[in-house]
Design a protein around this motif. Sequence first.
Motif, PDB file in Angstrom:
ATOM      1  N   TRP A 299      -3.866   0.955 -10.575  1.00 35.36           N
ATOM      2  CA  TRP A 299      -3.746  -0.014  -9.472  1.00 35.36           C
ATOM      3  C   TRP A 299      -5.094  -0.166  -8.800  1.00 35.36           C
ATOM      4  O   TRP A 299      -5.785   0.800  -8.533  1.00 35.36           O
ATOM      5  CB  TRP A 299      -2.720   0.461  -8.438  1.00 35.36           C
ATOM      6  N   THR A 300      -5.465  -1.390  -8.511  1.00 34.20           N
ATOM      7  CA  THR A 300      -6.756  -1.643  -7.864  1.00 34.20           C
ATOM      8  C   THR A 300      -6.684  -1.268  -6.395  1.00 34.20           C
ATOM      9  O   THR A 300      -5.611  -1.077  -5.837  1.00 34.20           O
ATOM     10  CB  THR A 300      -7.148  -3.126  -7.985  1.00 34.20           C
ATOM     11  N   LYS A 301      -7.868  -1.215  -5.756  1.00 34.07           N
ATOM     12  CA  LYS A 301      -7.972  -0.864  -4.337  1.00 34.07           C
ATOM     13  C   LYS A 301      -7.238  -1.879  -3.468  1.00 34.07           C
ATOM     14  O   LYS A 301      -6.624  -1.528  -2.454  1.00 34.07           O
ATOM     15  CB  LYS A 301      -9.439  -0.774  -3.951  1.00 34.07           C
ATOM     16  N   ALA A 302      -7.294  -3.123  -3.879  1.00 35.36           N
ATOM     17  CA  ALA A 302      -6.624  -4.174  -3.113  1.00 35.36           C
ATOM     18  C   ALA A 302      -5.114  -4.105  -3.292  1.00 35.36           C
ATOM     19  O   ALA A 302      -4.342  -4.385  -2.368  1.00 35.36           O
ATOM     20  CB  ALA A 302      -7.142  -5.541  -3.536  1.00 35.36           C
ATOM     21  N   GLU A 303      -4.683  -3.729  -4.511  1.00 35.37           N
ATOM     22  CA  GLU A 303      -3.253  -3.657  -4.767  1.00 35.37           C
ATOM     23  C   GLU A 303      -2.594  -2.462  -4.072  1.00 35.37           C
ATOM     24  O   GLU A 303      -1.443  -2.557  -3.626  1.00 35.37           O
ATOM     25  CB  GLU A 303      -3.009  -3.564  -6.280  1.00 35.37           C
ATOM     26  N   LEU A 304      -3.324  -1.357  -3.993  1.00 37.71           N
ATOM     27  CA  LEU A 304      -2.749  -0.151  -3.370  1.00 37.71           C
ATOM     28  C   LEU A 304      -3.828   0.538  -2.522  1.00 37.71           C
ATOM     29  O   LEU A 304      -4.579   1.383  -3.010  1.00 37.71           O
ATOM     30  CB  LEU A 304      -2.225   0.823  -4.436  1.00 37.71           C
ATOM     31  N   PRO A 305      -3.939   0.149  -1.232  1.00 35.13           N
ATOM     32  CA  PRO A 305      -4.944   0.768  -0.346  1.00 35.13           C
ATOM     33  C   PRO A 305      -4.682   2.282  -0.219  1.00 35.13           C
ATOM     34  O   PRO A 305      -3.540   2.719  -0.138  1.00 35.13           O
ATOM     35  CB  PRO A 305      -4.735   0.062   0.987  1.00 35.13           C
ATOM     36  N   LEU A 306      -5.771   3.041  -0.169  1.00 31.57           N
ATOM     37  CA  LEU A 306      -5.677   4.496  -0.042  1.00 31.57           C
ATOM     38  C   LEU A 306      -6.468   4.994   1.171  1.00 31.57           C
ATOM     39  O   LEU A 306      -7.526   4.446   1.496  1.00 31.57           O
ATOM     40  CB  LEU A 306      -6.201   5.188  -1.305  1.00 31.57           C
TER      41      LEU A 306
END
Length: 918
Positions: free
Chosen positions: A727-734
């Motif tokens: 999952w990309t950073k935009a799709e799943l913020p951490l």
Amino acid sequence: MLSGILVFLCLLFGITGSVYSQSPRLVENGKIDLSSYNFQQNSPVLLEGNWEFYWEQLLSPSEIRSFDKTQHREFSKSWNSGNQYSAMGYATYRTTVYISKNSGPLALSVPDFYSSYLLYVNNQVVSRNGMVGTSKEDYTPHWLPSTFALGDIDSDSLVIVLQISNFDHSKGGAYYPIKLGSTEKLFNERAIEYGYAFVLTGALLMGGLFFFGLYLFGRHETTILYFSLFCIIYSYRIIGFGSYPLHFLLPNLPWIVTLKLEYITLFLSGYIFGMYTLNLYPRESSKKLIYLLSGISLLFIGITLLFPPSFFTQLVTPYFAILVSYILYAFYVYIRAVVNDSPGAKYALISTGSVFFVFLYEILAYFGFTERTLLLNFSGYLFFFFFQSLILSFRFANSLKLAKERAEESSIAKSQFLSTMSHEIRTPLNAVIGLSGLLSESKLNDQQKEYSKIINQSGENLLGIINNILDYSKIESGKLELADIDFNIRAAVEQVLDLISSTNKNPDLELLYSVDDSVPDFVIGDSNRVQQVLINLLSNALKFTESGEIYISVNMIPDESEGIRLEFKVKDTGIGIAEDQMHRLFQSFSQVDPSSTRKYGGTGLGLVISKKLVEAMGGSISVLSNENVGSTFSFSIKVEKSQIISDLESSNIFKGKSVFILDDNQTNLEILKSQLAKAGIKTTTYDKPKDLINDIEKLDSFDFGILDMQMPEITGVQVAAEIQKKWTKAELPLVLLSSIHNEEVEKYKDLFHLHLNKPIKHTALLRNLERIYQPNHKKGIKKYVSNYQGNSFKEGLSILIVEDNLINQKVLVRILDKLDLKADIANNGLEALKLNRSKKYDLIFMDMEMPEMDGIDATKQLLSSKNDQEKPTIIAITANARIEDKELCLSVGMKDFLSKPVTTEIIKKTLIKWFPAS
């Protein structure tokens, strides 16, 4: 008062001495006629006078009738009086008493005679003492006065025959009279006599033991010790002499033991009382005379122990003569003490006067010149011991008063010393902390930054020790003051954690906290003292915990009063405390490990101060600990309800959002879950990185994730890298959580939207999470702050620094330069007055102690010479840190009080407080 006591004793002597002088006549030629005497109404009769006397004869009544050598001798005289007979020997007495047949029940009271005796009445043996005999070998000594009933006598006469043997005492013979009287009166007399003796013995023993305890647990004054021993030893003279109540209670006591004790206690009492007088009034006493009496007393004691009764009983007469001389000398000593106004001297004079009369009367009675009188003895002794007790009580109270005064002087000296030392240490410490702080903000390489940080931390540690000692001094002197202000519990705890977490460099140790929902946001109390206790407990926990967690919890506990009782717990997973070392906690200057090789430093004052502060706030503190498992310190305080109500506005951003949390610490998982749930966020928790990695395919159901950085085997950074493979950073913020301030985290900013430091503040957590969805969102969560002062101060202030120390001048100038402010310098109060006349200053930083003119006098003149609008704001910056110093500065018109050392942050906050930006 003394004359009144003496008159009373004289009257007592006269009254009691005539009690038994009602005998109608004496025994004459062995006969006495009492046929007309009413025994039931009148006092007993003393059978004194000339009895029939048979020297060196032990005759029964029948043998006397056939004996043709009858002599007469006065009954109440010892055999050796007039040197007519020897004190050692044996004899028989006889008298005939004519009575009425209607005399009623009669009894005889027989003294001890210091001899063995056998008594016949009308040919019947009615009493015996020991065993009479014609030689030392065939007689048994025993001394015990006795009273026995004769009953109703069916005769008009009593023929009394008395056999006496004595081969031990120097005073043999019948030297005390026998009493004849009604049974009721004589038995009452004996009961009263024993009652007086038991009461007086009990009083002396209790008094002696009381003063002995006072000596052991008090100030260890030898005067008190001597008097206590005198009371205890002399108590035997009351119960083991005279009427011999001790022999009555314990008739089987060895005769020789009781006899030696009778004489030893007499000589020992004289010795102890001499030493008591010498210690009581050493200035008025002659050591030579006292030591002479003491030497004689000890010599007589030795003779009594080593020689037979026939020898040591002869010591009484010379010792009484010495004792009378000594009492007169003691009387003289006490008169001198009265003249010199020595403590308790008047009481000593009165007591000596009373005991002099008692001793004189005892001596007269001993030699047969008068009858022993219980009431006189009892009253005299009570007077003596009562007034002697008053002397010691007076002296003890006086010594306590002097000790209190010395302690107060010592406390003042200690406070002055601490104030001086604090001043002298804070002055160079101001330069160490101030300049090291400025140095760390300048361009330095990594090694130089590390050195400057170490210098600054060492200075802060030293400052903490100084502050602890000063706080301890305030508490001990009773000068601790508590404030009552509105404060936010959660904010107070978070501020403490901010301070402590900045010193935590251990990645394996987490700082956590929770505040129960039942705890109100605002209460009234002393937030500074609450935070001081928390800092002390957290600093200890941080010192003794190498890994795991330190967890603060705050709960409200039931309280029957109108206030609120809060319970704080600081739980750690540190080394714990051994059970046998728990007693060292909360003791001044004491540590669990007192050895010279101890691993952990400190003064041992933190817990003591915490305990005193908690108790001052109406609470208590306790600890539970298991060695190698951890410790939990709990304390409660009482606070009042506040009228301030929090105004929290939460954003709707998180409604319906879901989050997953990965953290190997279960406590932190529970805290985060609780905090996020209040914002309406659904949470799923993982405590093992592998479990989360196995669920990567399912993570698309979450809106964002929170990962802990420090975990065993797999770090949060590694987990984030695995997630972003799917999952990309935009799709799943951490969001990354870490327990320490780590600059290397910047390397992983491409993996995370946010980096937050533990412990996470509740409001800060939500405010920062909002940035994930609204990067430009500024409103966030509003929180009511009662003393909000903004974050900046007025520009272009005109400032004067009044300070005589060159280094402190440089520190303040550099700090103000850092804040884009300029300042003039005055080296003392006189220069400040001169500069103030030529220039108007908005703010004056004023030192207290300076040459020529100090800060107090300078402030008074500066504020008196101008109207209110032109008066400058004067703030004390001083190395003096006592509450008295602060009160003095504020009383003369200074607006604020800063203790050295000062930092850029302290100066900035002060400027914002008094000169906020418009």
